[in-house]
Design a protein around this motif. Structure first.
Motif, mmCIF file in Angstrom:
data_model
loop_
_atom_site.group_PDB
_atom_site.id
_atom_site.type_symbol
_atom_site.label_atom_id
_atom_site.label_comp_id
_atom_site.label_asym_id
_atom_site.label_seq_id
_atom_site.Cartn_x
_atom_site.Cartn_y
_atom_site.Cartn_z
ATOM 1 N N SER A 119 0.942 -1.588 0.044
ATOM 2 C CA SER A 119 -0.013 -0.059 0.001
ATOM 3 C C SER A 119 1.220 1.194 -0.487
ATOM 4 C CB SER A 119 -1.191 -0.217 1.319
ATOM 5 O OG SER A 119 -0.090 0.446 2.270
ATOM 6 N N HIS A 125 -4.675 0.636 -2.564
ATOM 7 C CA HIS A 125 -5.362 1.572 -1.497
ATOM 8 C C HIS A 125 -6.347 1.175 -0.969
ATOM 9 C CE1 HIS A 125 -6.582 5.353 0.289
ATOM 10 N NE2 HIS A 125 -4.983 5.584 0.282
ATOM 11 N N ARG A 128 -9.731 3.574 -1.711
ATOM 12 C CA ARG A 128 -10.185 3.586 -3.170
ATOM 13 C C ARG A 128 -10.224 2.400 -3.462
ATOM 14 N NH1 ARG A 128 -4.914 6.594 -2.826
ATOM 15 N NH2 ARG A 128 -3.570 5.129 -3.846
ATOM 16 N N GLN A 144 -8.188 3.635 5.172
ATOM 17 C CA GLN A 144 -6.566 3.930 5.329
ATOM 18 C C GLN A 144 -6.232 3.572 4.383
ATOM 19 O OE1 GLN A 144 -5.635 6.548 6.828
ATOM 20 N NE2 GLN A 144 -7.271 6.852 7.676
ATOM 21 N N PRO A 145 -5.206 3.578 3.815
ATOM 22 C CA PRO A 145 -4.348 2.725 2.555
ATOM 23 C C PRO A 145 -4.010 1.548 2.759
ATOM 24 C CG PRO A 145 -3.432 4.785 3.455
ATOM 25 C CD PRO A 145 -4.353 4.642 4.418
ATOM 26 N N HIS A 146 -3.876 0.595 4.567
ATOM 27 C CA HIS A 146 -4.027 -0.284 4.423
ATOM 28 C C HIS A 146 -5.363 -1.155 4.511
ATOM 29 C CE1 HIS A 146 -2.308 -3.760 6.497
ATOM 30 N NE2 HIS A 146 -2.883 -3.165 8.025
#
Length: 170
Positions: A119, A125, A128, A144-146
């Motif tokens: 990520s 991501h 997203r 979050q990205p994670h």
């Protein structure tokens, strides 16, 4: 297989019946499952035992796509248990890209988890990805990205969302 309260002690029987099994007021096994007894799934120890078994089963279903361990699966659990399961799977599988769909009380949800090293800048991501996948369940979400989650209105879209998740693998 186990018999009734007079049968042989197999599996968890006899260890701590009041914890492992549902019992009536006389200490006899309650039989809601048709097999002579019913696990006491409301007890945290038993819930953890079941989730550990589920985690082991799911680990066996992880497949590698373009070098990335990947799992997209419907597991109908409440959101807090999906989150615990996701983090447990992440600890057991390096570099995991995970998508879990769930339907509880006719309400669909999606969870995306992306390993930290996947990520990074320009990588996967979770926030997203979840926003795009949420459209399949007529919902919205973020994160979050994670780690990210989404809820929606259309449970019939969960399987399609899980199939669509694979396209995010670079």
């Amino acid at each position: 297989a186990e018999g009734n309260h007079m049968g042989p002690t197999l599996s968890m029987r006899g260890i701590d019946n009041a914890v492992y099994y549902m019992l009536d007021e006389k200490g006899r096994y309650r039989n809601f499952s048709g097999c002579g007894n019913t696990l006491n799934c409301n007890h945290p120890l038993i819930r953890n035992l079941i989730l550990d078994s589920l985690r082991q089963e799911l680990l066996g279903e992880v497949r590698e796509i373009r070098g990335i361990p990947y799992l997209a699966k419907q597991v109908d659990l409440p959101a807090n248990q999906v989150k615990d399961l996701a983090y447990s799977l992440e600890r057991a599988t390096e570099d995991l890209f995970l998508v879990i769909g769930s339907v509880v009380d006719s309400k669909p949800s999606l969870t995306v988890m992306v390993a930290a090293n996947l990520s990074g800048e320009g990588g996967l991501h979770a926030g997203r990805i979840i926003r795009e996948l949420a459209s399949y369940i007529q919902g919205g979400g973020g994160g979050q990205p994670h780690f990210a989650t989404a809820g929606g209105k259309d449970a019939s879209g969960v399987q399609e969302a899980l199939r669509a998740a694979e396209r995010f693998i670079p």
